[in-house]
Design an enzyme around this catalytic site. Structure first.
Site, short mmCIF file in Angstrom:
data_model
loop_
_atom_site.label_atom_id
_atom_site.label_comp_id
_atom_site.label_asym_id
_atom_site.label_seq_id
_atom_site.Cartn_x
_atom_site.Cartn_y
_atom_site.Cartn_z
N GLY A 259 0.79 -1.23 0.00
CA GLY A 259 0.00 0.00 0.00
C GLY A 259 0.83 1.29 0.00
O GLY A 259 2.05 1.27 0.19
N ILE A 260 0.13 2.38 -0.19
CA ILE A 260 0.78 3.69 -0.23
C ILE A 260 1.28 4.09 1.17
O ILE A 260 2.35 4.67 1.32
CB ILE A 260 -0.21 4.74 -0.80
CG1 ILE A 260 -0.48 4.46 -2.28
CG2 ILE A 260 0.30 6.16 -0.59
CD1 ILE A 260 -1.58 5.31 -2.91
N CYS B 112 -5.79 0.27 14.91
CA CYS B 112 -6.54 1.53 15.08
C CYS B 112 -7.57 1.66 13.97
O CYS B 112 -7.24 1.56 12.79
CB CYS B 112 -5.56 2.70 15.04
SG CYS B 112 -6.41 4.29 14.96
N VAL C 190 -9.58 4.36 12.28
CA VAL C 190 -9.56 5.83 12.22
C VAL C 190 -10.96 6.44 12.27
O VAL C 190 -11.11 7.63 12.51
CB VAL C 190 -8.81 6.37 10.97
CG1 VAL C 190 -7.37 5.91 10.94
CG2 VAL C 190 -9.53 6.01 9.68
N TYR D 211 -16.91 8.54 -2.44
CA TYR D 211 -15.44 8.54 -2.33
C TYR D 211 -14.90 9.89 -2.81
O TYR D 211 -14.07 10.53 -2.14
CB TYR D 211 -14.87 7.39 -3.17
CG TYR D 211 -13.36 7.31 -3.20
CD1 TYR D 211 -12.67 6.63 -2.20
CD2 TYR D 211 -12.62 7.91 -4.22
CE1 TYR D 211 -11.28 6.55 -2.23
CE2 TYR D 211 -11.23 7.84 -4.26
CZ TYR D 211 -10.57 7.15 -3.26
OH TYR D 211 -9.20 7.08 -3.29
N1 NAI Z 1 -4.56 3.00 -5.18
C1 NAI Z 1 -4.91 4.07 -5.87
O1 NAI Z 1 -5.06 4.01 -7.11
C2 NAI Z 1 -5.09 5.39 -5.18
C3 NAI Z 1 -5.19 5.51 -3.80
N2 NAI Z 1 -5.39 6.74 -3.23
C4 NAI Z 1 -5.47 6.92 -1.79
O2 NAI Z 1 -4.27 6.45 -1.20
C5 NAI Z 1 -4.51 5.98 0.12
C6 NAI Z 1 -3.92 4.59 0.28
O3 NAI Z 1 -4.55 3.73 -0.65
P1 NAI Z 1 -3.89 2.36 -1.16
O4 NAI Z 1 -2.64 2.10 -0.41
O5 NAI Z 1 -3.88 2.38 -2.62
O6 NAI Z 1 -5.04 1.35 -0.76
P2 NAI Z 1 -5.14 0.29 0.42
O7 NAI Z 1 -6.55 -0.16 0.40
O8 NAI Z 1 -4.05 -0.70 0.33
O9 NAI Z 1 -4.82 1.20 1.71
C7 NAI Z 1 -5.75 1.65 2.61
C8 NAI Z 1 -5.38 1.11 3.98
O10 NAI Z 1 -6.29 1.70 4.91
C9 NAI Z 1 -6.66 0.70 5.82
N3 NAI Z 1 -7.94 1.05 6.43
C10 NAI Z 1 -9.18 0.95 5.88
N4 NAI Z 1 -10.10 1.34 6.77
C11 NAI Z 1 -9.43 1.71 7.89
C12 NAI Z 1 -9.82 2.19 9.16
N5 NAI Z 1 -11.13 2.36 9.46
N6 NAI Z 1 -8.89 2.50 10.07
C13 NAI Z 1 -7.57 2.31 9.78
N7 NAI Z 1 -7.13 1.83 8.61
C14 NAI Z 1 -8.05 1.53 7.67
C15 NAI Z 1 -6.74 -0.58 5.00
O11 NAI Z 1 -6.68 -1.74 5.82
C16 NAI Z 1 -5.53 -0.41 4.09
O12 NAI Z 1 -4.38 -0.99 4.66
C17 NAI Z 1 -6.02 6.07 0.32
O13 NAI Z 1 -6.31 7.27 0.99
C18 NAI Z 1 -6.55 6.13 -1.09
O14 NAI Z 1 -7.81 6.77 -1.14
C19 NAI Z 1 -5.48 7.88 -3.98
C20 NAI Z 1 -5.39 7.81 -5.33
C21 NAI Z 1 -5.18 6.58 -6.06
C1 LIG Z 2 -12.97 4.73 -6.27
C2 LIG Z 2 -12.02 3.66 -6.41
C3 LIG Z 2 -10.60 3.92 -6.09
C4 LIG Z 2 -10.11 5.22 -6.60
C5 LIG Z 2 -8.63 5.38 -6.44
C6 LIG Z 2 -8.35 6.82 -6.60
O1 LIG Z 2 -8.37 7.55 -5.64
C7 LIG Z 2 -8.09 7.39 -7.89
C8 LIG Z 2 -8.03 6.68 -9.05
C9 LIG Z 2 -8.02 7.39 -10.28
C10 LIG Z 2 -8.33 6.85 -11.47
C11 LIG Z 2 -8.68 5.42 -11.67
C12 LIG Z 2 -10.00 5.11 -11.15
C13 LIG Z 2 -10.25 4.01 -10.50
C14 LIG Z 2 -9.35 2.88 -10.27
C15 LIG Z 2 -10.05 1.90 -9.38
C16 LIG Z 2 -10.15 0.65 -9.63
C17 LIG Z 2 -9.60 0.03 -10.81
C18 LIG Z 2 -9.66 -1.43 -10.68
C19 LIG Z 2 -9.32 -2.00 -12.01
C20 LIG Z 2 -8.11 -2.80 -11.92
O2 LIG Z 2 -7.01 -2.22 -11.95
O3 LIG Z 2 -8.28 -4.03 -11.81
#
Ligand code: NAI
Ligand SMILES: CCCCCC(=O)/C=C/C=C\C/C=C\C/C=C\CCCC(=O)O
Length: 262
Positions: free
Chosen positions: A21-22, A69, A71, A157
């Site tokens: 994850g990020i 935790c 959040v 979202y």
């Molecule tokens: N993956 C993507 O394409 C993008 C992600 N983001 C944002 O980046 C951030 C991290 O996302 P990713 O690492 O990609 O996804 P991810 O789903 O791996 O990370 C989210 C983490 O938050 C944790 N989480 C969920 N609910 C929770 C709660 N109630 N309390 C504490 N932890 C909780 C999950 O267990 C997970 O480890 C998020 O804010 C997401 O919205 C933004 C743009 C694009």
């Molecule tokens: C709302 C879903 C997650 C959005 C992630 C985010 O913040 C921004 C993403 C921007 C553009 C792409 C949109 C959605 C990507 C989400 C899921 C794709 C799943 C398809 C795949 O890769 O299998």
């Protein structure tokens, strides 16, 4: 440029409990820059412990904690901040990164993404603000490109991510730095090389449309995100800064809309 050195600092990162994850990538980068202590907060304990153990292996001199935790729970987030403060003595950097993409149980999305980020920022001010006995610091909130533009597939979202941008700008503008020496900025990543956990049709009714849209986009490497987070922390001129992180532009700063009210 005035710089804040990450070396020796104490950081707390929410949603950091998965090695892919990020949040984990941010924690990893802070440790690479010699942060002294990093707390990973998440609700998923098994991958959270794996993430902690992996970081401990790579950064044996640092102190790394995993804290369960939720959040979206006031007492859980308050308890986690207290634990970090009592364990490490202070907090310097807070990254509010946890989020869910659930349009079905959309109230949980508001609670985790928006309320969790707002509460995490206020708790950071309570613990780091100089007017409250802290030493100042930086908050980085994770929004999304969907916090800047809108798309029809994930309205709640998107609303939470727009809310994070608005909150981050307003709180930074609200004399927060003058009063507390705490800077607050946000990152807005575009589509990443890995989708969020559990994203799928049970959470997003229009998932197939979203997938088609996602497939048409290039992916952003995680290193763009971590580079931008480091710049926002280290360069003390950044406050209330909103950065979109794009595949071809890791730090596109978005200026606020202007509208003159009469
Ligand atoms: N993956 C993507 O394409 C993008 C992600 N983001 C944002 O980046 C951030 C991290 O996302 P990713 O690492 O990609 O996804 P991810 O789903 O791996 O990370 C989210 C983490 O938050 C944790 N989480 C969920 N609910 C929770 C709660 N109630 N309390 C504490 N932890 C909780 C999950 O267990 C997970 O480890 C998020 O804010 C997401 O919205 C933004 C743009 C694009
Ligand atoms: C709302 C879903 C997650 C959005 C992630 C985010 O913040 C921004 C993403 C921007 C553009 C792409 C949109 C959605 C990507 C989400 C899921 C794709 C799943 C398809 C795949 O890769 O299998």
């Amino acid at each position: 440029m005035n710089r804040m050195n990450i070396e020796g600092k104490v950081a707390l990162v929410t949603g950091a409990g998965h090695v892919k994850g990020i949040g984990y990538a941010i924690a990893h980068e802070l440790l690479r820059k010699n942060a002294k202590c990093v707390a990973l907060l998440d609700i998923n304990d098994l991958p959270g412990h794996e993430a902690r153990d992996e970081l401990r292996k790579q950064f044996s001199k640092a102190v790394i904690l995993y804290i369960h935790c939720d959040v979206s729970s006031k007492s859980s987030l308050e308890g986690a901040f207290e634990k970090v403060k009592s364990h490490f003595g202070c907090i310097d950097i807070v990254c509010n990164n946890a989020a869910v993409p659930n349009e079905t149980d959309w109230e949980s999305t508001v609670n985790v993404n928006l309320i969790g980020t707002i509460r995490g920022t206020y708790l950071a001010l309570d613990h780091m603000g100089v007017s409250r006995g802290g030493g100042g610091g930086v908050v980085i909130n994770t929004s999304s490109c969907l916090g800047i533009i809108t798309r029809p597939y994930s309205p709640v979202y998107g609303a939470t991510k727009h809310g994070i941008v608005a909150f981050t700008r307003s709180i930074a503008d609200n004399n927060t730095f003058k009063k507390n020496k705490v800077r607050v900025s946000a990152i807005c990543p575009a589509k990443m090389d890995r989708p969020m956990r559990n994203v799928g049709s049970t959470m997003i009714p229009d998932f197939e449309e979203l997938r088609k849209y996602a497939d048409s986009l290039s992916s952003t490497p995680k290193s763009h995100i971590t580079d931008t987070v480091v710049k926002l922390i280290e360069n003390t001129e950044y406050n209330g800064t909103i950065c979109v992180v794009l595949p071809d532009d890791p730090m596109k700063i978005i200026e606020p809309q202007t509208l003159t009210l009469v």
